[in-house]
Motif scaffolding. Sequence first.
Motif, PDB file in Angstrom:
ATOM      1  N   ASP A 287      11.782 -19.226  -5.181  1.00 38.42           N
ATOM      2  CA  ASP A 287      10.327 -19.401  -5.037  1.00 38.42           C
ATOM      3  C   ASP A 287       9.975 -20.880  -4.870  1.00 38.42           C
ATOM      4  O   ASP A 287       9.106 -21.230  -4.077  1.00 38.42           O
ATOM      5  CB  ASP A 287       9.617 -18.817  -6.267  1.00 38.42           C
ATOM      6  CG  ASP A 287       8.108 -18.765  -6.069  1.00 38.42           C
ATOM      7  OD1 ASP A 287       7.658 -18.068  -5.155  1.00 38.42           O
ATOM      8  OD2 ASP A 287       7.395 -19.422  -6.846  1.00 38.42           O
TER       9      ASP A 287
ATOM     10  N   ARG B 210      -0.593 -25.571  -6.686  1.00 39.45           N
ATOM     11  CA  ARG B 210      -0.986 -24.889  -5.447  1.00 39.45           C
ATOM     12  C   ARG B 210      -2.487 -24.978  -5.230  1.00 39.45           C
ATOM     13  O   ARG B 210      -2.967 -25.186  -4.105  1.00 39.45           O
ATOM     14  CB  ARG B 210      -0.553 -23.430  -5.499  1.00 39.45           C
ATOM     15  CG  ARG B 210       0.958 -23.237  -5.446  1.00 39.45           C
ATOM     16  CD  ARG B 210       1.320 -21.768  -5.496  1.00 39.45           C
ATOM     17  NE  ARG B 210       2.762 -21.569  -5.472  1.00 39.45           N
ATOM     18  CZ  ARG B 210       3.341 -20.378  -5.582  1.00 39.45           C
ATOM     19  NH1 ARG B 210       2.602 -19.291  -5.739  1.00 39.45           N
ATOM     20  NH2 ARG B 210       4.653 -20.275  -5.544  1.00 39.45           N
TER      21      ARG B 210
ATOM     22  N   GLU C  83       2.602 -24.810 -11.988  1.00 44.22           N
ATOM     23  CA  GLU C  83       2.890 -24.453 -10.603  1.00 44.22           C
ATOM     24  C   GLU C  83       1.645 -23.917  -9.901  1.00 44.22           C
ATOM     25  O   GLU C  83       1.345 -24.290  -8.759  1.00 44.22           O
ATOM     26  CB  GLU C  83       4.008 -23.393 -10.597  1.00 44.22           C
ATOM     27  CG  GLU C  83       4.367 -22.891  -9.216  1.00 44.22           C
ATOM     28  CD  GLU C  83       5.386 -21.768  -9.264  1.00 44.22           C
ATOM     29  OE1 GLU C  83       5.463 -21.022  -8.283  1.00 44.22           O
ATOM     30  OE2 GLU C  83       6.085 -21.651 -10.288  1.00 44.22           O
TER      31      GLU C  83
ATOM     32  N   GLU D 243       4.902 -25.618   2.220  1.00 45.42           N
ATOM     33  CA  GLU D 243       4.090 -26.841   2.222  1.00 45.42           C
ATOM     34  C   GLU D 243       4.487 -27.753   3.386  1.00 45.42           C
ATOM     35  O   GLU D 243       3.624 -28.322   4.057  1.00 45.42           O
ATOM     36  CB  GLU D 243       4.254 -27.574   0.900  1.00 45.42           C
ATOM     37  CG  GLU D 243       3.604 -26.857  -0.283  1.00 45.42           C
ATOM     38  CD  GLU D 243       3.834 -27.611  -1.600  1.00 45.42           C
ATOM     39  OE1 GLU D 243       4.473 -28.665  -1.552  1.00 45.42           O
ATOM     40  OE2 GLU D 243       3.373 -27.130  -2.642  1.00 45.42           O
TER      41      GLU D 243
ATOM     42  N   THR E 176       8.262 -22.334  -1.619  1.00 43.11           N
ATOM     43  CA  THR E 176       6.990 -23.071  -1.713  1.00 43.11           C
ATOM     44  C   THR E 176       7.092 -24.418  -1.007  1.00 43.11           C
ATOM     45  O   THR E 176       6.189 -24.821  -0.282  1.00 43.11           O
ATOM     46  CB  THR E 176       6.609 -23.280  -3.186  1.00 43.11           C
ATOM     47  OG1 THR E 176       6.474 -22.000  -3.818  1.00 43.11           O
ATOM     48  CG2 THR E 176       5.299 -24.043  -3.295  1.00 43.11           C
ATOM     49  N   GLU E 177       8.204 -25.124  -1.231  1.00 48.76           N
ATOM     50  CA  GLU E 177       8.401 -26.415  -0.572  1.00 48.76           C
ATOM     51  C   GLU E 177       8.443 -26.260   0.942  1.00 48.76           C
ATOM     52  O   GLU E 177       7.880 -27.059   1.683  1.00 48.76           O
ATOM     53  CB  GLU E 177       9.707 -27.046  -1.081  1.00 48.76           C
ATOM     54  CG  GLU E 177      10.011 -28.412  -0.490  1.00 48.76           C
ATOM     55  CD  GLU E 177       9.015 -29.458  -0.937  1.00 48.76           C
ATOM     56  OE1 GLU E 177       8.832 -30.438  -0.191  1.00 48.76           O
ATOM     57  OE2 GLU E 177       8.384 -29.279  -2.004  1.00 48.76           O
TER      58      GLU E 177
END
Length: 859
Positions: free
Chosen positions: A49, A425, A421, A57, A53-54
């Motif tokens: 995850d 976001r 986290e 982004e 997410t990285e």
Amino acid sequence: MPNNLAPIVSTLANRSSLSLARASLFKFVGLLAAVFLLASGSLIYLAHDLDRTEEVESAFYTKKAVQSLEKSLRSTVKDYAFWGDAYKHLHTDIDVDWAYTRQNVGSTLYTDFGFQGVFVVDDANRTVYSVIKGELKPVDAAEWLEQSSLAGILDKARAGAETETPTTTFINVKGIPTLIAAAAITPGTDPSVVPDEKPPSVLIFVDMLNSTKLALIGDDFGVDRLHAATPDEMGTTSFLALGDDGTAGRLHWSSSQPGLRLLGVGLPLIGIAALLVCLMTWFILRRATAAAQALDASYTSQQRSQDALATSEARFRDVVEASSDWVWEIDADWRLTFLSERFEVVTGLSRDAWTGAVIDDLLHLESGTLSQWLSIPKRRPDISVQCRYIDSKGQERITRLSAREMARDGFRGTATDVTEEVEARRRIEFLSQHDALTGLPNRTRLQEFLDGKLKALPTAEQPLIMLSLDLDRFKPVNDLLGHAAGDLVLNQVSNRLADCVRDGDLVARVGGDEFVLILTDVSTQDEVEALCRRLIESIERPIEIGEQEVFVSASIGIAMAPTDAFEAAELLRYADIALYEAKAGGRNTWRFYAGDMNARIIERRRLESDLRYAIKHGELRLHFQPRYRIADGQMVGAEALVRWQHPVRGLIPPDTFIPIAEESGLILALSNWVINTACNCAAQWPNSLFVSINLSPIEFRQGNLIERIQQTLYDSGIDPARVELEITESVMLEDAAGALEVMRTLKRLGVRISMDDFGTGYSSLSYLREFPFDGLKIDRSFLSRLVESEDDKAIVQAIVGLGRALSLTVTAEGIETAEHLRLLKAVSCDEGQGYYLSRPLEIEAFNALVEHAGAKSIV
């Protein structure tokens, strides 16, 4: 029971107990293995995850970078294409001199913007004008772009002619991703141009995204190693396709892998723990086997086995509590039957208080309850859910919950705190629509808000008001106090703007010191003006920075929908035009948009273009106004005054074109011409005459003033003592320390320095004492009332006395009558100039005056 059966019964009983112990041990090991698997799965999921997410982004910011590039190119091609002069010189006729020689659509597009190709395609889709890497070349656009046809691009560009909408697309040129922008060439809002019946020509800008440019774009948006993907990188996931299905190429970048680093730390620890458990299990089994062999011999041996089992259970609990997550179990009634000790560390809540409570009272979902989610038929056990709870400090926290159904009724699982986290976001989402410094909405949020309000169809009775606001006197704050002080000022101004509007209105920051306000509940012009007055008064209040007070003000441009425009882009443009008028009107005020403003903008743009041409092609003229010594009438020198001989408009005075030169960056080229011409002319005069040259304040901030003056003195051969430079007080106001250093260096060259317009500034006396001036000039406003005003007489006499005390030459400007001259003689003023003595003369006339009059005054 016979005595000989007792040992047998005892042995059987002991063996039965041992079997039960072994069964319990295997169950315990199975449970422990499940915990390890669950922990490993949770760690792998979390790592995946984090990496995902990285990656998301990085893809988000790469896409934003490409969108920003497209938007910038569309805006640039729009400025050039929707322009009446471009229509006349690139569509009606192809004027290469206007386009390339005069740099209206020429090499500056390559040097300033980096456009490798510029093309104009006529109504028959023929390339009639092309500039390749800043050089004029007869190249066909389709051939150079390696496209069999440009018909699709040209059709889209012409389709946007009526709405002034350009088009952009990505293609591949020589293996390099390339962005091209095309727009139909139209007259725009120029009323003097009448469009013909032919399909419009199309202006095309080509921006090739080479590795250097992509790296710079990546640095601006925080994307690491942004580049065009190579064939070896086509199978990776970190890419953004350009063009249709990636026909123009793909952009590739390097994403950090925090999840991989987490696995590199977490999995070895779990593996070590698992190894320890295996060793512990092996040890327990070995002890259990030894105990089985000794059951018949000793009850004590059996007791030791039970102790070992208890120790194993304790170790199991230690392993569970060592996990970063907390473990929970519930029964069939949804009540918590077990909470690990980690629960108290993470949440700060008491295990005893919550053991036995219903889990729905502890954890809450966005919709429904946790028990309903657990009851979903055939729910996948590897799916987790985010829950909210209130910790011991009364703060809301977010946890990710995973659960598995137990063999008997009930569930068990783990809970991971993901509050930070989730907040990260949210922060990213917030920053995508808000300014990072002030927290105000940015251009993206402004566009969304404006589109929504315009869809509601505002009326003349309930209009939508847009205020475009720009701060005055903000640049000196940054230059003198630093950017940290500038940031404090922007935050203070943002708060004051927000306090002046209603809750339903919007205040957005769209640039360095530029703001836009959208008002939805203001119906009359008087209300708008009252708000503008309140905004300016609020901004003008002093802002404390440390022990200093900073003062700024603001200019405001106003546009209304539907009165002025009904499209967001037009409304923004009209508000900016009105803002420009407010600044031109003296700043610290406001202006409503009017139709003739656009015409004035077009006129100023035409003048700027003509001035650029005039400087390069000899349309400037230099006049000299003689300066006389008042005591004996002897000519001592002359002031150089620049004029513009326009081929159509005739002789244009400097107060018309000097401000345009300063705003457009042409002032350095203009000043170079004046300084060189004046010194070369003065070098031919008698040595008793000097030349006085006016300098712009901009030249003290940029342009290598010292090197330019030194080079001119060398080239002309004139004695530096015969050159006088006139400067105004604004030079010292903007950067006193820097101006002092430049003036001292100029003095070392040998030139004279005089303060122009003395008496109209703020701190002239302190400047005269601290700065190396040789003279000062009394502003003409004091002489205009010299005969009638006793106060002005006293001021002139005081200035002359001050100059004499400081050993400065005092010069009076604007001598218009004999009475002016008589009064100046009475107070012993040193020098003077004005129409009564002599008007400014062309070079030939001035030389003739010097030659035939023997440098004597005619008065």
